[in-house]
Design a protein around this motif. Structure first.
Motif, PDB file in Angstrom:
ATOM      1  N   LEU A 166     -47.998   4.639 -17.573  1.00  0.00           N
ATOM      2  CA  LEU A 166     -47.120   4.429 -16.435  1.00  0.00           C
ATOM      3  C   LEU A 166     -47.226   3.003 -15.913  1.00  0.00           C
ATOM      4  O   LEU A 166     -46.243   2.426 -15.455  1.00  0.00           O
ATOM      5  CB  LEU A 166     -47.459   5.425 -15.323  1.00  0.00           C
ATOM      6  CG  LEU A 166     -47.028   6.863 -15.605  1.00  0.00           C
ATOM      7  CD1 LEU A 166     -47.518   7.775 -14.494  1.00  0.00           C
ATOM      8  CD2 LEU A 166     -45.527   6.973 -15.748  1.00  0.00           C
ATOM      9  N   MET A 167     -48.444   2.408 -15.983  1.00  0.00           N
ATOM     10  CA  MET A 167     -48.574   1.024 -15.535  1.00  0.00           C
ATOM     11  C   MET A 167     -47.756   0.104 -16.438  1.00  0.00           C
ATOM     12  O   MET A 167     -47.098  -0.823 -15.967  1.00  0.00           O
ATOM     13  CB  MET A 167     -50.055   0.619 -15.520  1.00  0.00           C
ATOM     14  CG  MET A 167     -50.321  -0.791 -15.019  1.00  0.00           C
ATOM     15  SD  MET A 167     -49.566  -1.218 -13.418  1.00  0.00           S
ATOM     16  CE  MET A 167     -50.877  -0.823 -12.279  1.00  0.00           C
ATOM     17  N   THR A 169     -45.093   0.999 -18.097  1.00  0.00           N
ATOM     18  CA  THR A 169     -43.692   1.253 -17.750  1.00  0.00           C
ATOM     19  C   THR A 169     -43.322   0.481 -16.489  1.00  0.00           C
ATOM     20  O   THR A 169     -42.249  -0.109 -16.399  1.00  0.00           O
ATOM     21  CB  THR A 169     -43.473   2.763 -17.518  1.00  0.00           C
ATOM     22  OG1 THR A 169     -43.976   3.468 -18.655  1.00  0.00           O
ATOM     23  CG2 THR A 169     -42.004   3.091 -17.357  1.00  0.00           C
ATOM     24  N   ALA A 170     -44.245   0.462 -15.527  1.00  0.00           N
ATOM     25  CA  ALA A 170     -43.990  -0.279 -14.288  1.00  0.00           C
ATOM     26  C   ALA A 170     -43.844  -1.775 -14.580  1.00  0.00           C
ATOM     27  O   ALA A 170     -43.003  -2.452 -13.991  1.00  0.00           O
ATOM     28  CB  ALA A 170     -45.115  -0.039 -13.286  1.00  0.00           C
ATOM     29  N   ALA A 173     -40.535  -2.297 -15.849  1.00  0.00           N
ATOM     30  CA  ALA A 173     -39.569  -2.112 -14.764  1.00  0.00           C
ATOM     31  C   ALA A 173     -39.484  -3.365 -13.888  1.00  0.00           C
ATOM     32  O   ALA A 173     -38.404  -3.773 -13.481  1.00  0.00           O
ATOM     33  CB  ALA A 173     -39.959  -0.895 -13.924  1.00  0.00           C
ATOM     34  N   ALA A 180     -35.599  -3.009  -7.512  1.00  0.00           N
ATOM     35  CA  ALA A 180     -35.624  -1.550  -7.477  1.00  0.00           C
ATOM     36  C   ALA A 180     -37.044  -1.003  -7.608  1.00  0.00           C
ATOM     37  O   ALA A 180     -37.294   0.152  -7.277  1.00  0.00           O
ATOM     38  CB  ALA A 180     -34.746  -0.983  -8.595  1.00  0.00           C
ATOM     39  N   VAL A 181     -37.962  -1.841  -8.055  1.00  0.00           N
ATOM     40  CA  VAL A 181     -39.295  -1.354  -8.393  1.00  0.00           C
ATOM     41  C   VAL A 181     -40.037  -0.766  -7.204  1.00  0.00           C
ATOM     42  O   VAL A 181     -40.587   0.333  -7.263  1.00  0.00           O
ATOM     43  CB  VAL A 181     -40.124  -2.495  -9.029  1.00  0.00           C
ATOM     44  CG1 VAL A 181     -41.593  -2.205  -8.935  1.00  0.00           C
ATOM     45  CG2 VAL A 181     -39.730  -2.650 -10.481  1.00  0.00           C
ATOM     46  N   GLN A 182     -40.023  -1.500  -6.081  1.00  0.00           N
ATOM     47  CA  GLN A 182     -40.807  -1.029  -4.938  1.00  0.00           C
ATOM     48  C   GLN A 182     -40.237   0.265  -4.376  1.00  0.00           C
ATOM     49  O   GLN A 182     -40.957   1.066  -3.808  1.00  0.00           O
ATOM     50  CB  GLN A 182     -40.844  -2.097  -3.858  1.00  0.00           C
ATOM     51  CG  GLN A 182     -41.812  -3.194  -4.237  1.00  0.00           C
ATOM     52  CD  GLN A 182     -41.808  -4.297  -3.226  1.00  0.00           C
ATOM     53  OE1 GLN A 182     -40.865  -5.065  -3.142  1.00  0.00           O
ATOM     54  NE2 GLN A 182     -42.854  -4.372  -2.436  1.00  0.00           N
ATOM     55  N   LEU A 183     -38.918   0.438  -4.562  1.00  0.00           N
ATOM     56  CA  LEU A 183     -38.301   1.642  -4.030  1.00  0.00           C
ATOM     57  C   LEU A 183     -38.588   2.852  -4.906  1.00  0.00           C
ATOM     58  O   LEU A 183     -38.167   3.963  -4.614  1.00  0.00           O
ATOM     59  CB  LEU A 183     -36.808   1.409  -3.830  1.00  0.00           C
ATOM     60  CG  LEU A 183     -36.635   0.350  -2.725  1.00  0.00           C
ATOM     61  CD1 LEU A 183     -35.430  -0.503  -2.932  1.00  0.00           C
ATOM     62  CD2 LEU A 183     -36.618   1.017  -1.357  1.00  0.00           C
ATOM     63  N   MET A 184     -39.321   2.642  -5.998  1.00  0.00           N
ATOM     64  CA  MET A 184     -39.841   3.757  -6.782  1.00  0.00           C
ATOM     65  C   MET A 184     -41.277   4.067  -6.352  1.00  0.00           C
ATOM     66  O   MET A 184     -41.987   4.804  -7.019  1.00  0.00           O
ATOM     67  CB  MET A 184     -39.829   3.416  -8.272  1.00  0.00           C
ATOM     68  CG  MET A 184     -38.456   3.313  -8.879  1.00  0.00           C
ATOM     69  SD  MET A 184     -37.607   4.901  -8.805  1.00  0.00           S
ATOM     70  CE  MET A 184     -36.532   4.638  -7.430  1.00  0.00           C
ATOM     71  N   GLY A 185     -41.734   3.426  -5.286  1.00  0.00           N
ATOM     72  CA  GLY A 185     -43.100   3.649  -4.815  1.00  0.00           C
ATOM     73  C   GLY A 185     -44.127   2.832  -5.574  1.00  0.00           C
ATOM     74  O   GLY A 185     -45.320   3.101  -5.501  1.00  0.00           O
ATOM     75  N   ILE A 186     -43.637   1.826  -6.316  1.00  0.00           N
ATOM     76  CA  ILE A 186     -44.552   1.021  -7.126  1.00  0.00           C
ATOM     77  C   ILE A 186     -44.975  -0.218  -6.339  1.00  0.00           C
ATOM     78  O   ILE A 186     -44.131  -0.916  -5.783  1.00  0.00           O
ATOM     79  CB  ILE A 186     -43.868   0.605  -8.451  1.00  0.00           C
ATOM     80  CG1 ILE A 186     -43.565   1.848  -9.296  1.00  0.00           C
ATOM     81  CG2 ILE A 186     -44.746  -0.366  -9.228  1.00  0.00           C
ATOM     82  CD1 ILE A 186     -42.713   1.574 -10.509  1.00  0.00           C
ATOM     83  N   ASN A 187     -46.269  -0.465  -6.307  1.00  0.00           N
ATOM     84  CA  ASN A 187     -46.796  -1.630  -5.619  1.00  0.00           C
ATOM     85  C   ASN A 187     -46.600  -2.864  -6.496  1.00  0.00           C
ATOM     86  O   ASN A 187     -47.314  -3.077  -7.469  1.00  0.00           O
ATOM     87  CB  ASN A 187     -48.282  -1.402  -5.310  1.00  0.00           C
ATOM     88  CG  ASN A 187     -48.880  -2.533  -4.519  1.00  0.00           C
ATOM     89  OD1 ASN A 187     -48.397  -3.664  -4.557  1.00  0.00           O
ATOM     90  ND2 ASN A 187     -49.941  -2.230  -3.799  1.00  0.00           N
ATOM     91  N   LEU A 188     -45.601  -3.676  -6.121  1.00  0.00           N
ATOM     92  CA  LEU A 188     -45.214  -4.830  -6.940  1.00  0.00           C
ATOM     93  C   LEU A 188     -46.372  -5.807  -7.126  1.00  0.00           C
ATOM     94  O   LEU A 188     -46.631  -6.283  -8.238  1.00  0.00           O
ATOM     95  CB  LEU A 188     -44.030  -5.532  -6.269  1.00  0.00           C
ATOM     96  CG  LEU A 188     -43.420  -6.725  -6.994  1.00  0.00           C
ATOM     97  CD1 LEU A 188     -42.814  -6.305  -8.311  1.00  0.00           C
ATOM     98  CD2 LEU A 188     -42.361  -7.393  -6.124  1.00  0.00           C
ATOM     99  N   VAL A 191     -48.802  -4.597  -9.724  1.00  0.00           N
ATOM    100  CA  VAL A 191     -48.314  -4.701 -11.109  1.00  0.00           C
ATOM    101  C   VAL A 191     -48.392  -6.155 -11.581  1.00  0.00           C
ATOM    102  O   VAL A 191     -48.808  -6.428 -12.714  1.00  0.00           O
ATOM    103  CB  VAL A 191     -46.863  -4.173 -11.219  1.00  0.00           C
ATOM    104  CG1 VAL A 191     -46.330  -4.358 -12.636  1.00  0.00           C
ATOM    105  CG2 VAL A 191     -46.805  -2.709 -10.830  1.00  0.00           C
TER     106      VAL A 191
END
Lengths: 294, 257
Positions: A166-167, A169-170, A173, A180-188, A191
């Motif tokens: 998943l990391m 994939t992030a 992304a 769009a990345v942060q709005l998937m709950g991903i800490n930019l 990453v």
């Protein structure tokens, strides 16, 4: 005759492996934050020195301990540089970031020069350097085979990481659509930090191998860094597969030029290849045209 | 009942322009509410404030007992608010499958070394994430497309993928920014059915921005009408659309045009 050709191809593979270990950091960082990290060649140099210092400090430290440790420490330095020097400038003009990266590179070169001295040093040979006979009379040294093999293994692990976790994939992304990345709950920030860590760790592996095969000095990152950068551009900057492909291609051209034409023409041919390829394929071999946002 | 999302006095200016002024809202569990208004009224600004894209100048945004104003977007998403965009924002070059997987990022439940060494925890977690991802793709009729790059999908499927991806983060509140934009009447009917289905199956509250009045009329029990950053009316759809202020600001334009 065949023997010489095989030796030259192995030399090319070894050099290509080192280029690739550096080029991957360029391409990954470019992919995520669109920065040509001009300090990256110096991270490679620093990795070599961290390895050197580790074996000097603890004599007899085996390579299987030294290398992962040096990679880890270099990864931390890479993350620190991103945190201190680049993060605040992420939304600034592109030029500010590039100039900062150049400055970080010069800083690292001079820091190492100041602390360890300007002279070239040899990493103690830690790889077995016996010879293996491939077939009737064609022999290769074990260290060369190991350098090529370990480098390729690291690249395979990277590929699996990027495509199977998943990391990873992030990371793709972030490269694809940062908004769009942060709005998937991903800490930019996380990453991007991981991207710098991985790129730096791979460069450290390259630095250690380079120090084993040749020698290390505070300015080795300039030449090698440029070459690896060219390799990444030839392959298509932003593409991991492209960086590896471009590295082996460039190393092949260089080694064969030295072997069969003249060592004076090495850089001329290498840079000529870059120009030619970019005329034909402006986005590199694996690169795709940048999508313009409307 | 205690609202899931409560917004009070939310304001944001850009230079001299009040993009959102004193916006307020209470979204109860299972509510579907709409925000309508002419272009540039501040609807998307409100979404950007809720999701942390912009930091509010003032006001409160509470999700149950948590204050969200000022938090970064990724934290807000993890707290339970997810959204789609007016201009679809997928990871275009990545496959449909990988697009869904990004939504599971913070719930991976395994560390770097577990993945690097392929330990059982990594494999079990990945298996579960794969199953859940597949369930989402099937629910939205995208399973057959899973290996195609997102930008190769037709428009309607890109919309569905974006909604599926937003839902995969397991939100308690889903924000839909003009989900029917660019759709023909048949597609709009399908979309209304899809949103009803989501609302029924996922137990969440929905806030949607929409230009197409049929969508708002059929789905929302409560509508907020914005114009120049201000809320000029709020209430039941029929009541609101009969409001002279609203007709002047919003519907009037269309009649005149």
């Amino acid at each position: 005759m065949l023997d010489t050709v095989i030796q030259q191809l192995l030399n090319a593979a070894q050099l290509g492996a080192v280029y690739a270990l550096i080029a991957l950091g360029y391409t990954m960082v470019y992919g995520t934050i669109r920065l040509i990290n001009f300090a990256h060649g110096d991270i490679f140099m620093l990795g070599g020195y961290i390895g050197f210092l580790l074996v000097t400090a603890v004599s007899g430290m085996p390579l299987v301990v030294m290398m992962p440790l040096a990679m880890l420490l270099t990864a931390l330095v890479g993350m620190l540089i991103e945190r201190v020097a680049y993060r605040r400038l992420r939304n600034a003009q592109r030029m500010s970031l590039v100039i900062t990266a150049l400055g970080v590179g010069i800083f690292l070169e001079n820091l190492v020069r100041l602390l360890v001295g300007p002279q070239a040093r040899q990493l103690p040979a830690q790889l077995p350097n016996g010879v293996v006979e491939l077939f009737n009379g064609v022999v290769v040294t074990e260290d060369k085979i190991l350098i090529i093999f370990i480098s390729l293994a690291l690249m395979v692990i990277l590929w699996l990481f990027v495509h199977r976790t998943l990391m990873g994939t992030a990371m793709r992304a972030v490269a694809d659509n940062k908004d769009a990345v942060q709005l998937m709950g991903i800490n930019l920030n996380m990453v991007i930090a991981v991207t710098f860590a991985i790129g730096s760790a791979l460069a450290a592996a390259g630095g250690i191998f380079f120090g084993q095969a040749y020698s290390i000095d505070p300015y080795m990152g300039i030449d090698l860094g440029w070459k690896a950068f060219i390799a990444a551009v030839i392959g298509g900057i932003g593409s991991i597969e492209g960086a590896v492909l471009g590295s082996f291609l460039l190393a092949g051209v260089e080694v064969l030029t030295v072997a069969y034409l003249s060592s004076n023409m090495k850089n001329g041919i290498a840079f000529g290849l870059l120009i030619l390829l970019l005329l034909l394929r402006p986005n590199g071999i694996m690169g795709r045209p940048e999508l313009k946002k409307v | 009942m205690e609202p899931v999302l409560r917004i009070e006095n939310l304001s944001k200016s850009f230079g001299g322009l009040k993009a959102a002024h004193d916006f307020g809202l209470e979204l109860g569990p299972g509510d579907i509410q709409g925000i309508i208004g002419p272009n540039g009224a501040g609807k998307t600004t409100v979404f950007n404030l809720i999701t942390g894209v912009y930091r509010p100048d003032s006001g409160r945004i509470r999700l149950s007992d948590h204050e969200l104003a000022g938090l970064p977007s990724d934290v807000i998403t993890r707290r339970g608010i997810s959204r789609t965009f007016q201009n679809i924002r997928l990871f275009n070059r990545m496959t449909v499958w990988d697009n869904i997987r990004t939504a599971f990022h913070d719930r991976s439940g395994y560390g770097f070394w577990e993945a690097a060494l392929g330990l059982p925890r990594y494999r079990n977690r990945e298996k579960r994430i794969s199953m859940e991802s597949m369930a989402f793709l099937e629910r939205f009729g995208l399973a057959d497309r899973r290996n195609e790059p997102a930008d190769s999908l037709p428009y309607g499927e890109q919309r569905r993928l974006e909604i599926a991806r937003a839902l995969a983060t397991r939100p308690r509140v889903l924000l839909l920014d003009e989900p029917a934009a660019g759709m023909n009447p048949t597609e709009v009917e399908e979309l209304i059915g899809l949103i009803r289905g989501i609302h029924r199956d996922f137990e969440l509250s929905i806030l949607l921005i929409e230009h197409q009045l049929p969508v708002v009329m059929q789905l929302c029990r409560h509508v907020h009408v914005m114009d120049f950053g201000r809320t000029i009316a709020a209430g039941e759809p029929l009541e609101v659309t009969a409001n002279p202020l609203v007709i002047k600001a919003y519907l009037g334009d269309e009649e005149a045009g």
